[in-house]
Every structure is written in C-alpha cells, then in structure tokens.
Design an enzyme around this catalytic site. Structure first.
Site, PDB file in Angstrom:
ATOM      1  N   LYS A   1       0.837  -1.193   0.000  1.00  0.00           N
ATOM      2  CA  LYS A   1       0.000   0.000   0.000  1.00  0.00           C
ATOM      3  C   LYS A   1       0.871   1.242   0.000  1.00  0.00           C
ATOM      4  O   LYS A   1       1.865   1.319   0.704  1.00  0.00           O
ATOM      5  CB  LYS A   1      -0.914   0.010   1.232  1.00  0.00           C
ATOM      6  CG  LYS A   1      -2.156  -0.838   1.083  1.00  0.00           C
ATOM      7  CD  LYS A   1      -3.113  -0.582   2.224  1.00  0.00           C
ATOM      8  CE  LYS A   1      -4.448  -1.281   1.991  1.00  0.00           C
ATOM      9  NZ  LYS A   1      -5.420  -0.988   3.058  1.00  0.00           N
TER      10      LYS A   1
ATOM     11  N   ARG B   1     -25.150  -6.166   6.025  1.00  0.00           N
ATOM     12  CA  ARG B   1     -24.579  -7.443   5.617  1.00  0.00           C
ATOM     13  C   ARG B   1     -24.811  -8.537   6.664  1.00  0.00           C
ATOM     14  O   ARG B   1     -24.563  -9.708   6.396  1.00  0.00           O
ATOM     15  CB  ARG B   1     -23.079  -7.274   5.359  1.00  0.00           C
ATOM     16  CG  ARG B   1     -22.767  -6.397   4.148  1.00  0.00           C
ATOM     17  CD  ARG B   1     -21.344  -5.874   4.162  1.00  0.00           C
ATOM     18  NE  ARG B   1     -20.337  -6.913   4.159  1.00  0.00           N
ATOM     19  CZ  ARG B   1     -19.765  -7.408   3.062  1.00  0.00           C
ATOM     20  NH1 ARG B   1     -20.111  -6.952   1.874  1.00  0.00           N
ATOM     21  NH2 ARG B   1     -18.833  -8.338   3.150  1.00  0.00           N
TER      22      ARG B   1
ATOM     23  N   GLU C   1     -18.943  -9.265   9.190  1.00  0.00           N
ATOM     24  CA  GLU C   1     -20.036  -8.668   9.951  1.00  0.00           C
ATOM     25  C   GLU C   1     -20.973  -9.709  10.552  1.00  0.00           C
ATOM     26  O   GLU C   1     -21.461  -9.544  11.679  1.00  0.00           O
ATOM     27  CB  GLU C   1     -20.826  -7.699   9.064  1.00  0.00           C
ATOM     28  CG  GLU C   1     -20.040  -6.491   8.596  1.00  0.00           C
ATOM     29  CD  GLU C   1     -19.259  -6.726   7.320  1.00  0.00           C
ATOM     30  OE1 GLU C   1     -18.650  -5.761   6.812  1.00  0.00           O
ATOM     31  OE2 GLU C   1     -19.258  -7.873   6.825  1.00  0.00           O
TER      32      GLU C   1
END
Length: 614
Positions: A279, A392, A364
C-alpha cells in the site's frame, strides 16, 4: 507535470500497443498522475498506489472489456478508471455529477460489476464465468480480491463453490500485508512462471492419465505433490478447494506479472494467483502510514497530510471516548469491530483494553453472532459498525440477537448521507430495517453530548439497542465527562410555535429549528425512533393542525412510519407530512448540496411544508 505515455492511453487497446519496455515508465507516470489527482480531490490513495502495476498488467494481458475484470471493494480501481478512458474525469472524482470512487456498471463497460462493499468479487466473477461457459463464449473472467476481503465468509463460500465448477475463473489475491513481503524473490518468481506454464500443466495432466491406471501410485504422487507445493508456497488451502495455486509473486514486478498472467490466461478451469503488493507504493509518506493515506482529503503531496488538531470532536471520537470511559466503569464491556478500528473510533480502546477489544476482520455476520454469544454469558458487547455494513449481517441481527432479546449495543456510524463514497455507503435504510424488529430500541442523537448519553442508555438496556449517528461533527455541543443515561422513549420540546409541529430525528434537528423560526412552528427533538414518545406525539397532534416528521433516512419506513403508527394507535387523525430521503439511491457528492437538492435543508423544509399547505 507531463505524462507523455499516459496521455496516449484512451483505452486498453492503446495500452496493448505499447512494448513491454514502455510499461514500467507508464507505471511511474500513472502513479504520479494518481498522486496529483487524488491530492486535489481527496479519495482513496494508498490502495490505488499499490495496484498500479497489477492494473497495467491485467489490461495488457487480458482483452478487456471482452474479458471481465471484477474488482473487490473497488477503492483500488482509480488506475483502472484512468486506463479505461476516464483520465480527464478524475478532476471531479467522487463529486456530485462526477465519476464514482468505485466501479459502476452504468459508468463504463469496463466496470463489469458494481461494488463498494467487500468480498463479493469471487461470487460475481464465478457467475460471469459460468454464464460464458453456458453461452459458449470464449472469454476469461478475473476476480481481484484483497487479503482483508478474504477474511469474509462470502469469499470462502465462493471459493468452495468455484473450485468444483468447470469454469474458466482466475482469482487474484492482492496481498498487501507487509509481513508477507520476505517470501517474494527470485525463487518465488521462477516457481510462479513454472507452475503457471502450459508445459508444467500439460505434464501434470499426462501424468494423471498414466497414473490413473495405478491407483496406489497415483495416491502417493498426489500426496508428494501436495506436500511439495505446500512446502514451497502457502497455497495448500486453495489447492484443497479445487484451485490451481500460483505464487506468491511481486505485484510491482511487471516482468514477473505479465508472463505469469499470460500463462494463466491460457489455462482452463479455476486458477488462483497470489500477488504481494505494498500500500502506498512509490509515495514514501503513504508507504510509512498507509492508514493515514487510505482515504485522505485534499493535501499537498510535497508536504503530506497535516493532522488536524482541536476543533469540534466528531461523533466517531465521541463514541471512542465513551467506550473507554464505560469500559473503566464496567469490566463486562467488550468492544467489537469488523475491520474498522480507525473508522469506528476504537484505536484508543484497543490500546487501553487489548484483552477486551476484538477486530474480527471483514466478517459482519460473525461479529454479531460473536457478540450474541458474549451476551449469553453475561458480558456487555458493543458492536461498532457502519450503517451499510450492518446490512450485511441482517439475518444475524434478527435471528441471533433480537429474537433472543440479547443485550447487545450497536454503535452505528455513518447514518444518513456520507458524501463522496455515495450510494454504497449512505446510511439510508437503517431506521427502516431496525424499527421493524420487535423489542429493538433505536436512538438518534441530535448532538455530540446526546450521543454520549444515548450510548450510556443503550448500555443499561436489558435487550438490543442501537445508537445511530452521522459521519463527521455535530453542532458542537459540550460533551459531559459523566455517564448519564436518558429516560427511555422520551423526547423533548425544543421550540414552541403555532399550527405546525416538526418532529425532528437526529441530525435533522438543526435544520428543523431553523425552519421552525421561519414558520413559527413547534419543534420537538424526538430522540427515540423506537419506542416512540407517544405522550409527546399526542400532545403535539392535539395542539397543531399539521405534524411534520423529518429524518435522514428513506421516507419509506423509519421514523416517519413510526410516527404514523403512533398516531394510528392513538386514534388521532392529525395530518402528517413525512420528510426524508426519496425512494431512490443518492449518488456521491457534497452532503450539503444533496440536502439542498432534496429539500431537506432549512429552506427546503420550509418549501415542502408551504407546498403541502397550499
């Protein structure tokens, strides 16, 4: 700065005309353009800087858009957008009427699947691959998924299914965990090219045909192969699921990426390529702090992001402070987040209470059932989650928490419109999907201190309770240091007026008070969507000619529907005007501009009330 190569690219067809030697200079230009563009508009930066070479290699090798690229989450697709004809539109990235920060099917034929939430790419790509097979179309389908997204159950459900289906699917794991970088080197590069080559795979199939006549030898050979590949690569799990695993390879090395992808494009069946990226690659500040540069606002690339100090606390910060204070007061408190430690304000809690902090990854569903299990044993779990991410896990919310009336606190961030992230992240439906659940307590704070009070209230409720608050700062109320609850189901009168009474929920109190001044209307801060303050509703209905409910939630269901239900239960027929978000998705763009267009700012509320009364 000039971008001589990049400016010649209007589509991947132009990209594929370049020589291999021109690709690395192109990558450098693309990375420079990304940094310059995002610094002017804000947006996702670290993840996009990390996928520059991978994006170039994919469009160089695969015949897009005929071959399908399915990106996961989508916040690493700015380079993809630039190479597919949207370079000039980057100046209005994530702005109203500009291009989205995520792939959208309506925006480009190269955006094969709309995304914004995590871990959907393999399922969607598998569907496309099966469709191509059944239609007799010769095309390749590639899913590009990050290592974080692989922590979600749906990704493994799709892998489990994809490994046993005869379809040409390539899954690319974009692994940007820096601790995995050391295995990337010459040996792994060589093995990747070898194992993805047609010669190796042809020999593999030939050996299987010969050894099939000798079952004992075949079983031994398979075990040897499994152990050897498990020794030289971490892909045993994916091999067991039916995928041919290749990697890991350096995702910034075009000389490794391109021949490996070319080999894989020629292979049939389910393939899995593991690439390692970094990243923030190429921008030192983002490399050193990829979290800070994950989704920055506008900044000067030469100076970097200046960390803001002082100013009004955000609702997220109010929650984070409350969580630490409440944890000190009650040892039963457990903090849970599905991979949103920074975004949900749990950084300090994680440092101060490491044994009571759980980041469960992008999972989740697991987060909610895990919380339910804790609650069964007398703990007091607090789930910090974004509004759209809670969607979700709706079955777990109903079945595992609410049905069993378990005392789980839901700290729901990003309620209402969120701005630049747009439709995939707008918390437009939570009041509707929460209030329909029996026994669920739903609160909407109108300022920062009320948010703290409501969190304390939720913590002391003997059942499921939700505090739903918006992104960013509130009106700037002074936040108490005490842990004082509110009386459950009680609102407050904030302004006395005539004829019209405005029932405001959450952040809509401010524009409601402004509108109340213009109209000389009564304004109530309702605080609780469920249970509704029936006494307050009754008194307002009896003393006024019109009630107006206003919420930053879809007008279908939610707070206005609860007011209507309350009036019906009371047998009152006072007219009710329900104001809220319309029955369509709201795009990305400045929240204030959208609220004005939707007539949900102070002037718009006045206009809508006058229009109703005319």
């Amino acid at each position: 700065m000039p971008y001589p190569l990049l400016e010649t690219i209007s589509s991947p067809d132009d990209l594929r005309k370049l020589t291999p030697e021109q690709l690395q200079p192109l990558a450098e230009e693309l990375r420079g353009f990304l940094l310059e563009a995002v610094s002017k508009t804000g947006g996702h930066l670290s993840s996009n800087l990390g996928t520059v070479e991978l994006t170039i290699a994919l469009h160089y090798v695969f015949e897009t858009p005929h071959d399908r690229l399915v990106w996961d989450v989508g916040h690493q697709t700015y380079g993809h957008k630039i190479l597919t004809g949207r370079r000039n539109e980057m100046a209005r990235l994530r702005m109203k009427d500009g291009i989205s920060g995520f792939p959208r099917r309506s925006e480009s034929e190269y955006d094969t699947f709309g995304v914004g939430h995590s871990s959907t790419s393999i399922s969607a790509a598998l569907g496309m691959a099966v469709a191509a097979r059944n239609k007799g179309e010769e095309r390749r389908v590639v899913a590009i998924i990050g290592d974080g997204a692989m922590s979600a159950g749906q990704a493994f459900e799709a892998l489990n299914n994809g490994g046993v289906i005869d379809a040409n699917l390539l899954v690319i794991l974009n692994d940007n965990d820096m601790s995995i970088s050391p295995p990337v080197g010459a040996l792994n590069k060589y093995l990747a090219r070898l194992l993805s080559g047609r010669a190796f795979n042809a020999a593999h199939r030939a050996a299987e045909r010969v050894l099939a006549k000798m079952p004992t030898v075949l079983e031994f050979a398979n075990r040897v192969e499994e152990h050897v590949k498990g020794f030289i690569s971490p892909g045993t799990l994916f091999e067991e699921m039916g995928f041919n695993y290749i990697g890991p390879i350096d995702g910034h090395d075009l000389e490794a990426l391109i021949p490996t992808l070319q080999n894989l494009r020629g292979l049939k069946g389910p393939q899995f390529l593991h690439v390692v990226t970094r990243k923030g690659q190429g921008y030192k500040l983002a490399e050193d702090d990829p979290v800070l540069y994950h989704g920055p606002g506008k900044f000067n690339p030469a100076e970097g992001i200046k960390k803001a100090g002082g100013g009004k606390p955000t609702y997220t910060q109010v929650f984070g402070d409350w969580l630490c204070d409440m944890a000190r007061a009650d040892s039963r408190l457990i903090g849970i987040t599905p991979a949103m430690r920074e975004g949900s304000g749990l950084v300090r809690f994680a440092e101060e209470f490491p044994d009571r902090y759980f980041d469960v990854g992008i999972a989740e569903q697991h987060a909610l059932t895990f919380a339910a299990g804790l609650a069964c044993e007398g703990m007091k779990p607090v789930v910090a989650i974004y509004s759209t991410f809670l969607q979700r896990a709706y079955d777990q919310l109903i079945h595992d928490v609410v049905l069993q009336n378990l005392p789980v606190v839901f700290a729901i961030d990003r309620g209402g419109l969120v701005g630049a992230d747009g439709a995939t992240h707008n918390g437009a439906f939570d009041l509707s999907y929460l209030t329909c659940l029996p026994g669920m307590v739903v609160m909407t704070p109108s300022d920062e201190n009320e948010c703290r009070q409501m969190l304390t209230t939720a913590f002391h409720i003997a059942g499921p309770a939700a505090v739903r608050y918006p992104r960013g700062s509130g009106p700037g109320a002074t936040v108490a240091t005490t842990l004082d609850p509110l009386p459950v189901g009680k609102g407050e009168l904030r302004r006395s007026g005539k004829r019209v009474a405005i029932l405001a929920f959450g952040a809509m109190l401010e524009p409601a008070l402004e509108a109340g001044e213009t109209l000389d209307a009564t304004v109530a801060n309702m605080r609780f969507v469920k249970p509704m303050d029936a006494e307050l509703v009754k008194s307002l209905a009896l003393d006024h000619d019109l009630l107006v409910s206003i919420e930053e939630n879809t007008v279908i269901g939610g707070a206005g529907a609860e007011v209507a239900r309350c009036l019906e239960n009371l047998g009152l027929k006072t007219p009710l005007l329900r104001l809220g978000l319309p029955d369509h998705f709201i795009d990305h763009g400045d929240v204030a501009l959208w609220m004005a267009e939707l007539e949900l700012d102070a002037d718009g509320i006045v206009t809508q009330i006058r229009r109703f009364n005319s």
